[in-house]
Every structure is written in structure tokens, then in C-alpha cells.
Design an enzyme around this catalytic site. Structure first.
Site, PDB file in Angstrom:
ATOM      1  N   ASP A   1      -1.592   5.712  -6.606  1.00  0.00           N
ATOM      2  CA  ASP A   1      -1.992   4.730  -5.347  1.00  0.00           C
ATOM      3  C   ASP A   1      -2.286   3.367  -5.728  1.00  0.00           C
ATOM      4  O   ASP A   1      -3.208   3.003  -6.444  1.00  0.00           O
ATOM      5  CB  ASP A   1      -3.324   5.242  -4.627  1.00  0.00           C
ATOM      6  CG  ASP A   1      -3.852   4.548  -3.602  1.00  0.00           C
ATOM      7  OD1 ASP A   1      -3.005   4.096  -2.803  1.00  0.00           O
ATOM      8  OD2 ASP A   1      -4.908   4.399  -3.318  1.00  0.00           O
TER       9      ASP A   1
ATOM     10  N   ASP B   1       0.691  -1.310   0.068  1.00  0.00           N
ATOM     11  CA  ASP B   1      -0.053   0.013  -0.141  1.00  0.00           C
ATOM     12  C   ASP B   1       0.875   1.193  -0.012  1.00  0.00           C
ATOM     13  O   ASP B   1       1.471   1.490   1.043  1.00  0.00           O
ATOM     14  CB  ASP B   1      -0.955  -0.074   1.320  1.00  0.00           C
ATOM     15  CG  ASP B   1      -2.056   1.077   1.208  1.00  0.00           C
ATOM     16  OD1 ASP B   1      -2.178   1.769   0.015  1.00  0.00           O
ATOM     17  OD2 ASP B   1      -2.656   1.467   2.197  1.00  0.00           O
TER      18      ASP B   1
END
Ligand SMILES: *[C@@H]1O[C@H](CO)[C@@H](O)[C@H](O)[C@H]1NC(C)=O
Ligand SMILES: *[C@@H]1O[C@H](CO)[C@@H](O)[C@H](O)[C@H]1NC(C)=O
Length: 409
Positions: free
Chosen positions: A281, A100
């Protein structure tokens, strides 16, 4: 002839020489990881991405307004996750962690219990992170973390969950976002940050640049090992050109994350999104645009909003005419072909769609442009371009790969 520029480069050179008299040019070290599609969760694909976008903004707002009590971090995407197997302890226990870039705490224990070994040391601190739809809390430890052979951190600060929600099927997170996102997650000691794995690899001299290279590839199967993280540089075998960098944006709240300025064009000359700030992202699946840009994209493509999937849908004739979609940063331009703008058709029924239909990976972030975090270049963008997250030089780079123009969907 004397000039300022040559003096500067000479100084930089001299400093470099003084700082590292022996330069070890180790090849960048890599960690393979896999893409996992949760077919039972795909119906919520768009909702998941939107919840994450909202949570990212909420986190930044809480931080700016000084509301330290609630730290709202991005939600993990339960639908399409990129998972790395990471070893903790000695002998190591392997944990499946979500890779992440939108959060920075690394932690384990959501599913598989943490196994203590002689390298485990419990600190006196508690750790707690609230994601958009999920959370974990537990105790902070230091332990040996093995990312891959040659990529070992003898003492990494990690969270060990005693409670977590929203992390079925994975053990935690490998947080490779900016280190400031770890602020306020420990108690006591609320103002300190927790060095990320990238920080520690750099500080202990394993890598010579605080740089992370991410390679994703498009797939139309539910699980495949086709991703690769490279610490300390770029895996040149994965890129087909050079890396074009752009500085991290100054615009808040995108600047809390891996944020950049970018514009988007459809075909040769239709502006979809004038230059604005957003983020890159790995935890968002779709590529999300502000509502006004999304409306322009819909009108340019002629797509209709499909009620079953929440995605834009094209007829096969419209798809045949779909023009390239070009993302431009100060470093260069990156074009999603028509094929790259389509959701993998083999996974149509998983998202509640109809086999054979064409759905698009571009969607709306739900808010108009000008709010400081206007777009998200998600997995569907990153599967077509190698991305480089460079902490030291505060910049993000993209490069073309063999997948950039591939027809996979
Ligand atoms: C898959 O998605 C469903 C529905 O959103 C969710 O309940 C479940 O926990 C998810 N499974 C995994 C392994 O993420
Ligand atoms: C990004 O855009 C903002 C707003 O237009 C501008 O102030 C800034 O200089 C741009 N560049 C960077 C690196 O933030």
C-alpha cells in the site's frame, strides 16, 4: 517431440500474433511525483496508519456482508503523502493528487476548484467515497486527464468534489488500486465500476500492459520529488536486478486490494511472521505486522515501545546489532537492512521523538495474524524496493534498486 507444454506455448504465441499483428514497443511512460511530509501531522504517524488499516478492513467487510449503503475506503495518510501533479481539462489545470494504490476513484476539487473547459462533460451521476477519516462527494465528470506528456486520457471518468473532509493541502486522489474498489461509488448506477487511469491507458492503446511500476526513494527532507510512476511496464533504469513476481492472494479481505502472501524472517533463522496474507500500500507509511509477529520482532531486536512516538526505539548499541529483516514471497526474498528498518533520524523531532534516537519503521497493525489482512508493506518498504502492480496477470513484483542497501537514515 510433441508435448503439452510446447503446444501451449505455440498457441499462446499464435494468439499473441493474431491479437497484435503490429506490436508497438513503446517505452513505458513515466510520471514523476514528490514525497511530502506534513511535519505538523507527524505526531499522529502511527494513529494515521492504524486508522487506514482499520478502514481498509471495514471496507472489505462492508462489501462482503453486502452492506452497500456505506462504502468505507482507506483513509488518506495526512502525514507522509506521495503527490503527483495531474492535469485535467484542455488547457489543463494542474492538481496535486495523492497516489493511492489502496483506492481506485480518481477525483479533484478538494482544495483547488475544478476548472471546466471544452473537454469537461458532466454525467448525471453523483459520486461519493467515505474514507476512514475523511470523505468526498460530488459529481462525476468525464474529462481529459494528462498524467505526463505522452500519457493523455481524452475521456477519463473523474469525481469533482462539492464537499470533502480530511484533504487539506491536496486536491484529491489518483486512485490506482484494483478497479473493483470503485463499485458502489456512483449513484444512480451502483453496480458499475469506473475504469481507472491504468485501465483507460490500456484500453485506448497508449500502454500495452495493464501494469504500474512504482519507484519511491527514502528521503530525510520534508518535500522532495523523488518518486516515479510508470504506466505499462517497468522503468529498467530504476531497478538493479529482475522483478520477482508473486500472485495476488486469494485470501479475503486482502484480495480486495493489492494483496499477497508473505513471510518475514529476522536475521538468518528467526521466524517473525509465518506465511500469511496482507497488502502492499502506497498510502501507509510504516510497515505493519500482526500483533504476534510484532511481539516477536520487538523481542528479537530488544526494542522498547517509545511513548512519545508510538514507535519502537533502540539504543545505539542495539542498532549496531540490528539484523536484516527479510520478506519472502513465492517470487523471492527482499531484505530490509538495519538502516532501512530505521525511521529517518533527520525527521525524529517531527514525530515527537528525540534527535539522535533510533526509531523503527516496523509497527503493529493492531490485530493478531489469521484475519486475512495481517500486514501492510507501506512506504517504508516500498522506498527500498521497486514495486510492480500487474492487473492483467494478477500479480505483484518487487525488484531491488540503488536504494535497497543505501545508508540514508
Ligand atoms: C497536517 O496534519 C495536521 C494534523 O494532523 C492536519 O490538521 C493538517 O490538515 C495536515 N495538513 C496537510 C497539508 O495534510
Ligand atoms: C496464500 O495463502 C492462502 C492461505 O494459506 C492459500 O490458500 C493460498 O493458496 C495462497 N496463495 C495464493 C496465491 O493465494
Amino acid at each position: 517431440m510433441f508435448n503439452a507444454a510446447s503446444l501451449l506455448s505455440a498457441l499462446v504465441l499464435a494468439l499473441n500474433v493474431a491479437a497484435s499483428p503490429v506490436e508497438i514497443r513503446a517505452p513505458p511512460v513515466t510520471l514523476p511525483f514528490s514525497k511530502r511530509v506534513n511535519s505538523t501531522g507527524l505526531l499522529n504517524l502511527l494513529e494515521n496508519d492504524l486508522a487506514r488499516a482499520r478502514a481498509l478492513r471495514a471496507h472489505a467487510e462492508a462489501k462482503t456482508s453486502g452492506k452497500r449503503a456505506v462504502v468505507s475506503f482507506p483513509v488518506t495518510n495526512e502525514v507522509v503523502s506521495y503527490i503527483a501533479s495531474v492535469g485535467v481539462g484542455s488547457p489543463a489545470t494542474q492538481y496535486d493528487l495523492i497516489v493511492d494504490t489502496g483506492s481506485s476513484n480518481t477525483w479533484v476539487g478538494a482544495t483547488k476548484a475544478y476548472v471546466r473547459t471544452s473537454t469537461s462533460t458532466q454525467t448525471n451521476q453523483r459520486v461519493s467515497v467515505t474514507y476512514g477519516s475523511g470523505s468526498f462527494s460530488g459529481n462525476e465528470f468525464t474529462d481529459q486527464v494528462t498524467l505526463a506528456s505522452g500519457l493523455v486520457i481524452p475521456s477519463q471518468s473523474i469525481g469533482v468534489a462539492t464537499r470533502s473532509t480530511g484533504f487539506e493541502g491536496v486536491d484529491g486522489i489518483l486512485g490506482v488500486g484494483p478497479v473493483d474498489l470503485t463499485e458502489d461509488t456512483l449513484s444512480p448506477g451502483t453496480t458499475t465500476t469506473i475504469p481507472t487511469v491504468t485501465d483507460n491507458l490500456f484500453n485506448q492503446g497508449t500502454i500495452t500492459a495493464r501494469e504500474l511500476g512504482v519507484f519511491f526513494a527514502p528521503t530525510n527532507t520534508e518535500e522532495s520529488t523523488n518518486g516515479e510512476l510508470t504506466f505499462g511496464g517497468v522503468d529498467n533504469s530504476k531497478i538493479t536486478g529482475t522483478v520477482a513476481f508473486t500472485p495476488l492472494t486469494n485470501t479475503s479481505p486482502a484480495n480486495e486490494f493489492w494483496g499477497i502472501n508473505e513471510s518475514i524472517r529476522y536475521g538468518t533463522s528467526t521466524t517473525i511472521m509465518p506465511t500469511t496474507a496482507g497488502i502492499v500500500d502506497t498510502g501507509t507509511t510504516l510497515t505493519l505486522l500482526p500483533t504476534d509477529a510484532f511481539a516477536r520482532y520487538q523481542s528479537a531486536t530488544g526494542a522498547v515501545l517509545d511513548r512519545n512516538t508510538g514507535l519502537l526505539r533502540l539504543t545505539t548499541t542495539q542498532f549496531a546489532n540490528l539484523q536484516p529483516l527479510t520478506f519472502t514471497t513465492s517470487g523471492g526474498s527482499f531484505t530490509l537492512t538495519a538502516n532501512a528498518q530505521a525511521w529517518p533520524r533527520a525527521l525524529n523531532t517531527d514525530i515527537g521523538g528525540t534527535a539522535g534516537n533510533v526509531y523503527l519503521i516496523v509497527n503493529s497493525i493492531g490485530t493478531p495474524s489469521g484475519e486475512g489482512l495481517d500486514f501492510i508493506n507501506g512506504q517504508t518498504f516500498l522506498e527500498r524496493f521497486y514495486s510492480v502492480f500487474d492487473t492483467t496477470n494478477r500479480r505483484i513484483g518487487f525488484a531491488t534498486t540503488a536504494q535497497t542497501n543505501a545508508n540514508t537514515n
